[in-house]
Structure formats: C-alpha cells, structure tokens
Design an enzyme around this catalytic site. Structure first.
Site, PDB file in Angstrom:
ATOM      1  N   ARG A  87     -37.752  -1.249  -4.298  1.00  0.00           N
ATOM      2  CA  ARG A  87     -36.430  -1.578  -4.840  1.00  0.00           C
ATOM      3  C   ARG A  87     -36.516  -1.592  -6.359  1.00  0.00           C
ATOM      4  O   ARG A  87     -37.583  -1.480  -6.935  1.00  0.00           O
ATOM      5  CB  ARG A  87     -35.858  -2.888  -4.261  1.00  0.00           C
ATOM      6  N   GLY A  88     -35.329  -1.744  -6.974  1.00  0.00           N
ATOM      7  CA  GLY A  88     -35.266  -1.635  -8.433  1.00  0.00           C
ATOM      8  C   GLY A  88     -34.935  -0.189  -8.768  1.00  0.00           C
ATOM      9  O   GLY A  88     -35.566   0.737  -8.229  1.00  0.00           O
ATOM     10  N   ALA A  89     -33.956   0.005  -9.663  1.00  0.00           N
ATOM     11  CA  ALA A  89     -33.401   1.352  -9.854  1.00  0.00           C
ATOM     12  C   ALA A  89     -34.457   2.426 -10.147  1.00  0.00           C
ATOM     13  O   ALA A  89     -34.420   3.520  -9.565  1.00  0.00           O
ATOM     14  CB  ALA A  89     -32.372   1.305 -10.978  1.00  0.00           C
ATOM     15  N   ARG A 149     -28.986   4.050  -0.609  1.00  0.00           N
ATOM     16  CA  ARG A 149     -28.399   2.935  -1.367  1.00  0.00           C
ATOM     17  C   ARG A 149     -27.432   3.536  -2.388  1.00  0.00           C
ATOM     18  O   ARG A 149     -27.766   4.553  -3.016  1.00  0.00           O
ATOM     19  CB  ARG A 149     -29.477   2.082  -2.072  1.00  0.00           C
ATOM     20  N   GLN A 201     -35.132 -11.966  -6.333  1.00  0.00           N
ATOM     21  CA  GLN A 201     -36.066 -11.031  -6.993  1.00  0.00           C
ATOM     22  C   GLN A 201     -36.675 -11.644  -8.251  1.00  0.00           C
ATOM     23  O   GLN A 201     -37.788 -11.290  -8.641  1.00  0.00           O
ATOM     24  CB  GLN A 201     -35.343  -9.723  -7.371  1.00  0.00           C
ATOM     25  N   ASP A 258     -28.544  -0.752 -13.135  1.00  0.00           N
ATOM     26  CA  ASP A 258     -28.612   0.174 -11.999  1.00  0.00           C
ATOM     27  C   ASP A 258     -27.762   1.409 -12.221  1.00  0.00           C
ATOM     28  O   ASP A 258     -28.060   2.481 -11.677  1.00  0.00           O
ATOM     29  CB  ASP A 258     -28.199  -0.542 -10.712  1.00  0.00           C
TER      30      ASP A 258
HETATM   31  O1  MRU Z   1     -31.224  -4.719  -5.280  1.00  0.00           O
HETATM   32  P1  MRU Z   1     -32.383  -4.392  -6.192  1.00  0.00           P
HETATM   33  O2  MRU Z   1     -33.493  -5.375  -6.131  1.00  0.00           O
HETATM   34  O3  MRU Z   1     -32.822  -2.956  -6.068  1.00  0.00           O
HETATM   35  O4  MRU Z   1     -31.706  -4.559  -7.614  1.00  0.00           O
HETATM   36  C1  MRU Z   1     -32.467  -4.431  -8.752  1.00  0.00           C
HETATM   37  C2  MRU Z   1     -31.768  -4.800  -9.977  1.00  0.00           C
HETATM   38  O5  MRU Z   1     -30.592  -5.066 -10.055  1.00  0.00           O
HETATM   39  C3  MRU Z   1     -32.558  -4.653 -11.188  1.00  0.00           C
HETATM   40  O6  MRU Z   1     -32.197  -5.638 -12.111  1.00  0.00           O
HETATM   41  C4  MRU Z   1     -32.217  -3.265 -11.652  1.00  0.00           C
HETATM   42  O7  MRU Z   1     -32.655  -2.292 -10.782  1.00  0.00           O
HETATM   43  C5  MRU Z   1     -32.433  -2.972 -13.007  1.00  0.00           C
HETATM   44  S1  MRU Z   1     -34.075  -2.565 -13.452  1.00  0.00           S
HETATM   45  C6  MRU Z   1     -34.391  -1.051 -12.847  1.00  0.00           C
END
Ligand code: MRU
Length: 349
Positions: free
Chosen positions: A51-53, A91, A190, A231
């Site tokens: 996870r994480g963009a 997603r 997170q 994101d």
């Molecule tokens: O739902 P997630 O855990 O994938 O969301 C992640 C976030 O919102 C992060 O803050 C975001 O991806 C920014 S950093 C790449």
C-alpha cells in the site's frame, strides 16, 4: 532502508515474481510475500499487503510485466489489455497505479522484455524520486524541528526513501535531530503501525498521537511544520491523501503552521483539472468498526470496537484544496501549488 541492519526495498521483481514486505503484518511480524502471478499481485494491492501510492505504482508496473510475460503469442494484445483493466480496477485513488500501468503497457506493445525492463526502470526511478524529494524538502527543516505527518508516506509507501518522510531521513542523517509527531491515522492506523515502525528502525525521535489530538498540539505551539504525502494531485494543485489530511491542512492554516505535500510527478493526474475530479476510494465499514493486533500467540486478530448494530462509513481519502497548501515538494524542487507551475513541471517529466 534497513530492517534489523539488513538493507530492504518495499517491493522488487525477480524472474516473473513480485516480492514485497507484507504490510498487513507490520509492526508485529516481518515477512516477505511473493506474488507469482498477475492475479496474486492484484490481490496484494487490493488487500493492502502492499500500500501507499508509490509502492502501489511499483506493484502495478510489475503486475503489467507479469501479464506481458504470461501473454500468449496469439491474442497477446487482448491479454495485456484485459490485464491492464484488471490492475486499474484494484484501487481507484493513487494515480501512480494508472501512471505505471500505462507506461508498462506501452512498453509491452514492443515486447515482453521491454515490459519487464520498463517496470524495473520505474521502480528504480521511484527510489531516485524519493531521494531527490528528500533533498529538496530538507531546505524546509531546521535543526530540532517538530514535524507532523499523517498516514505513512515513508519508504514503505514507495520502493525506498518515501515522500513526506524522505526530508526527515536526510535531516536525521545530517545530525539535525528532527522530531516527528505521528498521527495514528484511523481507521487502519498506518501512522501508528507503519510510520512509527519506520522511524523506530531509523532511530528518529517520534511520538504517536491520536488523530484528534492535533488541534491541541498545534494550539500549544508543539508543531513547527506539517508534511504529508499524496495519492493524486489535480492540475490546479488540489490534493487527495489519506482521510484526515484535510483536517490537518485547515488546522495548520488556522494556527499559521506551514503545510507541505511531498510527491513525485507520477502522482499528478494530467487528466484531472481539479480535486472534484479525483475518485475517492470507499472501503469496507469493518475497517472502522474493528481494530487489529496480535494475540498471545502472535496471530493478528480483529476485535470489534464499536456498537455491533451500527453502520460505519469509510472514505479512505480526502481532498485538500490547493489554497491550503504552502508548497508541493517534488523530485525537481518545491512547486507553488498553482496550475501554471504544475503544467510546466509536468511538461518536463
Ligand atoms: O490507503 P493507503 O495506505 O494506500 O494510503 C496511503 C496514503 O494515503 C499515503 O499517505 C499516501 O499514499 C501518500 S505517500 C505515497
């Protein structure tokens, strides 16, 4: 970054398999999950093993490379097209996913090997972007600063380095002794689980705070700077990030605390004019109603923390209007969050 003194990336590709740190188990257990097929990589994105963009983007590029590798010679185009749709449906909010699928799909039109090379190139660029974001963001940090972040925008959210935490890592390595307030980031925590674990491993001073403690911390002068990730960023600078980011931006403006977003070019959606056009993921209500943690045997269990008969709503992201953002830290410098600067920046990508 290092885990127990061993150098790791969040995700990597080797001979058709995608290997990734299983983020569902952190910080309680450290395990590598291996996705042998396109379908398994898609499942890992959907279930948030990765996870994480930025990390989602790398996973999506690798999934597209797996598709090209497996595609039959007759019907190759149909196969990779179907795969690209399947990956894009995993997603909806992180633009990095769509960026990577399109880049690797274009390479796959040239051939299987080109697809794999492109996916690996994007993953390497992801690391370099984080490193550069860190260097540019470093100019905002003074020794001993107390920085608030939200969700996890560290190295686990990318292949390495991260976005919002990259300037903090550089500051720490320069001996500037940064301190990080880690917003827990309900419902999936997170911040409390992943960001705190990253900072602990890097020996950076930090403290976890409940999401609703931020206003009082700001009002008592305990936060000097806010940096979050993103994101998806629209052409006018409106930014989608983990739900709760908008609250922090409004509070930061009220208390006159600088609020910055950190993200690479691959997070900017060139087809999206304003934040109103960003698709916000709605996730299952159980993420709000239940909390997770290890039992006595170390197995991760869920417990209900709300009235069983009540419904919950779970929008995973919110949109911060550009007017509340002081700047966007990118791999090429700090942008004013306005259309002309963003268009010029994207032209050079
Ligand atoms: O739902 P997630 O855990 O994938 O969301 C992640 C976030 O919102 C992060 O803050 C975001 O991806 C920014 S950093 C790449």
């Amino acid at each position: 970054m290092k885990v127990n003194q061993i150098q790791y990336k969040t995700i990597w590709y080797h001979e058709g398999e995608v290997h990734m740190i299983n983020q569902l188990l952190l910080p309680f257990r450290f395990e590598i999950f291996t996705a042998k097929t396109l379908e398994e990589t898609c499942l890992a994105i959907k279930t948030m093993i990765v996870r994480g963009a930025g990390a989602i983007g790398a996973a999506a590029g690798f999934a597209m490379a797996q598709a090209a590798r497996k595609a039959p010679e007759s019907g190759y185009l149909d196969y990779i097209t179907d795969a690209s749709i399947m990956i894009k449906n995993c997603r909806p909010t992180a633009y990095n996913l769509f960026y990577a699928v399109e880049k690797v799909f274009a390479a796959a039109l040239e051939g299987k090997e080109q697809a794999e090379e492109e996916a690996k190139r994007l993953a390497e660029k992801n690391i370099e972007d984080g490193y550069q974001i860190g260097l540019h963001g470093l100019s905002l940090i003074k020794p001993g600063m107390r920085i608030l972040t939200h969700c996890n925008a560290g190295w686990l959210a990318f292949v390495d380095w991260g976005s919002a935490l990259a300037p903090v890592y550089h500051a720490s390595r320069k001996g500037m002794n940064p301190f990080v307030w880690v917003g827990e980031t309900r419902p999936r925590s997170q911040g409390a689980r992943l960001t705190a674990w990253e900072l602990y491993n890097e020996e950076i001073q930090h403290t976890i705070v409940a999401d609703n403690a931020v206003a009082s911390l700001m009002s008592s002068g305990k936060i000097d700077l806010v940096i979050t990730g993103a994101d998806c960023i629209a052409l006018n600078g409106d930014t989608a990030n983990k739900t709760g980011t908008l609250d922090r931006a409004i509070l930061a403006r009220h208390f006159k605390i600088p609020f910055f977003i950190a993200a690479p070019a691959s997070t900017f959606d060139p087809h999206c004019e304003t934040g109103a056009g960003i698709k916000i993921e709605m996730r299952h209500q159980d993420e709000v109603k239940y909390q997770e943690g290890p039992d006595e045997e170390g197995e991760i269990r869920k417990i209900n923390v709300s009235n069983p008969a009540s419904m919950a709503l779970n929008p995973a992201f919110d949109v911060t209007p550009s007017i509340l953002i002081n700047g966007i830290i990118t791999e090429k410098g700090i942008l004013n969050p306005r259309r002309s600067d963003i268009s010029r920046f994207l032209e050079t990508d």
